[in-house]
Design a protein around this motif. Structure first.
Motif, mmCIF file in Angstrom:
data_model
loop_
_atom_site.group_PDB
_atom_site.id
_atom_site.type_symbol
_atom_site.label_atom_id
_atom_site.label_comp_id
_atom_site.label_asym_id
_atom_site.label_seq_id
_atom_site.Cartn_x
_atom_site.Cartn_y
_atom_site.Cartn_z
ATOM 1 N N UNK A 508 4.732 6.517 1.751
ATOM 2 C CA UNK A 508 5.754 6.011 2.714
ATOM 3 C C UNK A 508 5.451 4.208 2.865
ATOM 4 N N UNK A 509 4.594 3.843 1.966
ATOM 5 C CA UNK A 509 3.933 2.516 2.243
ATOM 6 C C UNK A 509 5.007 1.672 1.553
ATOM 7 N N UNK A 517 -1.785 -2.276 0.242
ATOM 8 C CA UNK A 517 -3.071 -2.624 -0.088
ATOM 9 C C UNK A 517 -3.752 -1.862 1.405
ATOM 10 N N UNK A 518 -3.047 -2.239 2.676
ATOM 11 C CA UNK A 518 -3.605 -1.957 3.888
ATOM 12 C C UNK A 518 -3.526 -0.312 4.155
ATOM 13 N N UNK A 519 -2.407 0.244 3.507
ATOM 14 C CA UNK A 519 -2.161 1.711 3.540
ATOM 15 C C UNK A 519 -3.444 2.362 2.644
ATOM 16 N N UNK A 520 -3.633 1.856 1.540
ATOM 17 C CA UNK A 520 -4.659 2.515 0.658
ATOM 18 C C UNK A 520 -6.043 2.508 1.169
ATOM 19 N N UNK A 521 -6.318 1.472 2.155
ATOM 20 C CA UNK A 521 -7.602 1.233 2.573
ATOM 21 C C UNK A 521 -7.656 2.382 3.858
ATOM 22 N N UNK A 632 6.349 2.611 -6.518
ATOM 23 C CA UNK A 632 6.069 3.502 -5.470
ATOM 24 C C UNK A 632 5.569 4.702 -5.910
ATOM 25 N N UNK A 633 4.473 5.338 -5.079
ATOM 26 C CA UNK A 633 3.732 6.463 -5.284
ATOM 27 C C UNK A 633 4.711 7.693 -4.797
ATOM 28 N N UNK A 634 4.964 8.585 -5.552
ATOM 29 C CA UNK A 634 5.897 9.753 -5.220
ATOM 30 C C UNK A 634 4.919 10.658 -4.719
ATOM 31 N N UNK A 635 5.184 11.366 -3.694
ATOM 32 C CA UNK A 635 4.754 12.471 -2.956
ATOM 33 C C UNK A 635 4.707 13.731 -3.796
#
Length: 816
Positions: A508-509, A517-521, A632-635
């Motif tokens: 969703x980022x 970056x902030x979402x991964x953190x 984007x990363x896929x769920x």
């Protein structure tokens, strides 16, 4: 084990070039992934890919078709060759059975006229019926031999029978005696002739038996060889089919396609090696070889034949593939040695202790050193004069010096001071493993008699009472809470629950670098709360691999991502009581211990602000948004299984009980009792196994237990009270927050250079005691602030596991 290693591990060495090129196909997938996303970087025609985003299926299918054709053509040739050998073998085995049966019938005098190999039950295989010793003579030949021996006496023998014959011959008339003499000579010649014929027959029989035995041995060897080849043929089919399945699954996952089901049904399944009738034919030939082996070797016992053939198959695999295994094991050992930082520089790169012992190691080498003494020259091993050993010797000498130099007024406090300095230095320098030092604590407490009675403060406990006291301090409800945290983390990791939650949030980022970056953190920090700050960075690094693969090697975004995950994992180590061992130590020291609700109320704002500040620093330092396009990363598309829902519900229930444990103190007594619930549920139902239990970080548990026992001993001896009183006098004019700043700065410096847990074990008991001795006692505030600073100490690459994991990740990915 990864499938790329598995196929190498299980492949037939001579056929290695004919298996599916799994590693090459994986590389092609990554190339296609970069090619598909490269146009997003800009509109430059020169940088546009040769393969358009709509064509990856076509390119990948071409590569798969080449592999499928290679596998099919090789399999058909190899099948034709092996099946031809099997048919020849079965014909030879049938003729061998006929000859064997005829030989057995000839021995027993039973002619075989039935037209079959035998019309009676099998009497035994050639290996059971043949006797390698001297063959017993037949009745006829034995009687003839005995007769010949009786009549072939020397003339000068004087037996009674000979004497009587001689006397009768003398009394006979001359003509009659001559006639009898001729008859006896004729009889003797006849018996000798019969004996020669019998001996020739025995020689022929022995030769026939030897020939048949040699043929049986040859057939046995051929049966084993063909059985092994058929099993390898079957393994060839299975490995390649698994390879197609896995590589198509990876392709669909990385490029978000749906090629697997269509290609497997349309191309792989109809291919000759992967048809059901092909597998069935291989299995039928394996069954034939088992039956043939049973007929030749095991008297028709199929079960024994299967057992022996499988044993031969295992021996063949070990022998034929020993080189491959040895190479792979060597690679794994080198990797482990690199990761663990083994001190091969002390021993030399070519040093092998086993070889040195076998060869005597008489030559001068850098692994040993000679010293001249009054009694002669002495050779000292390298480890004795290494820096580690010298450090250990200095620490031991300092320990004995502190034992005998009077610093404290009371003996137990003097001994406890020596023990405290000794253990602290061993922990700080890590000259021996940390958990080994922890195991020294109860030993020294009992031997040095540093423990005093709680009822009589000036009474030193004897060895028996001190043993019970100190071991009771090692196992507390807090240790049980640590085990419960490990259990929850193991279940969430094993069944990919943590990874699914993380990928769902990261999907969703979007694609803005700052947001990603902030979402991964925050995801890394949240994961650290529940699966520890040891496992969380490893999990997060695995999730962002597709993103890192598609970034240029000199991308600043990759550096910001890796550093952000490492630093936020350290911050996440303070967000829950089970996130890191130093929090467990703080809970044990604080009286009363804070509830989970109070902990979250204090720590969550601190953690969120810390992560946002780190994010801003990373943005200003690396400026990751310049020319960066994020894939984007896929769920994960699969739905939660029943087991995953069950684990999630049990975990949530356990966390809720931990949060309200003070309200339910009348029922559970302590949070450690609640921690038993996930242990019993997950291990009792088989969700976690004995291997999972053995994989817990038992070294951390022993370290925490030793630290708790050290704190109990220092407090019981009165040393802690004495030191705290001296420190309190020197900070008399400081306010509460001034003292907090002093101790926070101290623990920040110490924990940067040594383990966070070790720093907490050494300093937190002292902080608590100083807090009690102040005019306005606030020991819990000081302990809480110091515990949080343990997690915040991350100034060096070696400060905590997340930082070390970050360094290894940077080295592997090449983003320096």
């Amino acid at each position: 084990m990864k499938f790329s290693h598995s196929i190498q591990f299980n492949a037939v060495p001579d056929w290695s070039s004919h298996y599916i090129a799994y590693s090459n196909l994986k590389k092609l997938i990554y190339i296609l992934e970069k090619t598909v996303h490269r146009p997003l970087a800009g509109d430059d025609v020169e940088q546009s890919p040769l393969i358009r985003s709509s064509e990856p299926d076509h390119a990948f299918r071409r590569a798969l078709d080449v592999e499928l054709e290679k596998i099919s053509s090789f399999y058909q040739l190899k099948e034709l060759e092996i099946y031809g050998e099997v048919a020849d073998f079965l014909r030879e085995e049938e003729s061998y059975e006929v000859e064997n049966q005829e030989q057995l019938d000839g021995e027993t005098g039973r002619p075989n006229t039935s037209g079959r190999v035998s019309d009676r039950p099998r009497q035994g295989s050639i290996f059971r019926s043949f006797n390698m010793g001297p063959r017993r003579a037949s009745t006829l030949s034995r009687s003839i031999d005995e007769g010949v021996e009786d009549s072939d006496d020397d003339d000068d023998e004087t037996t009674g029978l000979t004497k009587s014959k001689m006397s009768r011959t003398k009394t006979m008339p001359t003509d009659l005696a001559a006639s009898r003499s001729e008859d006896m000579r004729a009889s003797t010649e006849l018996s000798k002739s019969i004996r020669r014929n019998s001996q020739a027959y025995d020689d022929y029989a022995e030769q026939a038996f030897a020939t048949m035995f040699s043929s049986g041995i040859t057939l046995k060897k051929r049966a084993i060889s063909l059985y092994v080849q058929l099993c390898e043929l079957k393994s060839f089919i299975q490995l390649n089919k698994t390879g197609f399945t896995k590589v198509l699954k990876k392709y669909d996952k990385i490029l978000d396609q749906s090629l697997k089901s269509k290609y497997m049904e349309k191309f792989v399944a109809p291919a000759y090696p992967f048809r059901p009738e092909t597998i069935k034919q291989v299995e039928e030939n394996i069954t034939k070889m088992e039956q043939a082996y049973a007929d030749v070797v095991t008297q028709g016992d199929i079960a024994t034949a299967k057992k022996e053939l499988r044993l031969h198959l295992r021996e063949h695999v070990v022998w034929e593939r020993n080189t491959v295994w040895r190479e792979m094991i060597g690679i794994e050992r080198k990797a482990q040695a690199a990761n663990l930082g083994l001190g091969r520089t002390l021993l030399g790169p070519d040093h092998d202790p086993a070889n040195a012992r076998l060869q005597g190691d008489d030559m001068d080498s850098p692994e040993s050193k000679e010293l001249t003494t009054p009694v002669g020259r002495i050779r000292i091993p390298a480890w004795l004069y290494s820096s580690t050993m010298l450090t250990l010797i200095v620490i031991v000498v300092l320990f004995f010096v502190l034992l005998y130099i009077p610093i404290m007024k009371k003996t137990e406090q003097q001994n406890c001071l020596a023990m405290l300095v000794f253990v602290s230095l061993l922990w700080a320098t890590e000259v021996i493993p940390l958990f080994v030092t922890s195991l020294l604590v109860p030993f020294l407490c009992v031997v040095l008699r540093v423990v005093r009675s709680d009822d009589k403060p000036h009474h030193r406990l004897d060895a028996s009472a001190a043993t019970k006291y100190i071991f009771a301090a090692m196992w507390t409800p807090v240790i049980m809470l640590l085990l419960g945290g490990f259990t929850v983390a193991a279940a969430l990791s094993k069944y990919d629950i943590a990874k699914r939650i993380a990928t769902f949030v990261l999907s969703k980022a979007g694609t803005r670098p700052r947001t990603v970056l902030v979402t991964n953190m925050f995801v890394a920090a949240f994961a650290s709360m529940w699966i520890s700050n040891v496992a969380a960075p490893v999990l997060c690094f695995s999730i962002i691999q597709p993103m890192l693969r598609n970034l240029p090697s000199d991308s600043q975004m990759s550096k910001a991502l890796i550093l952000g995950i490492a630093l936020s994992s350290n911050v996440g180590g303070m967000l829950s009581p089970i996130a890191s061992p130093q929090n467990i130590v703080a809970l044990q020291i604080m009286t009363p211990p804070p509830t989970w609700g109070i902990w979250f109320f204090i720590v969550l704002p601190v953690g969120i602000i810390s992560i946002l500040l780190i994010w801003l620093i990373l943005l200003m330092t690396f400026k990751p948004g310049k020319g960066t396009t994020i894939v984007p990363i896929r769920p994960v598309k699969d739905k939660f299984s029943g087991v995953q829902w069950f684990i999630s519900l049990v975990t949530l229930g356990t966390i809720v009980l931990w949060c309200v444990s003070h309200q339910l103190e009348w029922l559970f007594g302590d949070m450690g009792v609640v921690a038993i619930i996930p242990l019993v549920v997950f291990f009792g139902t088989g969700i976690l196994t004995k291997e999972d239990f053995n994989n817990f970080l038992w070294t951390i548990i022993i370290l925490a237990a030793g630290g708790l026992s050290l704190g109990k001993a220092v407090n019981s001896s009165g040393l802690l009270h004495t030191i705290a009183g001296a420190i309190t006098e020197r900070v008399q004019g400081f306010s509460l927050y001034g003292v907090l700043v002093v101790f926070a700065a101290l623990i920040l410096v110490v924990a940067t250079f040594i383990s966070h847990t070790v720093a907490a074990l050494i300093i937190l008991p002292l902080v608590h005691s100083v807090g009690i001795g102040m005019e306005e006692p606030h020991p819990n505030l000081l302990v809480m602030g110091s515990a949080l600073m343990c997690s915040a100490a991350m100034g060096l690459p070696t400060s905590g596991f997340p930082n070390m994991s970050k360094c290894s990740r940077v080295t592997k990915s090449g983003h320096r």
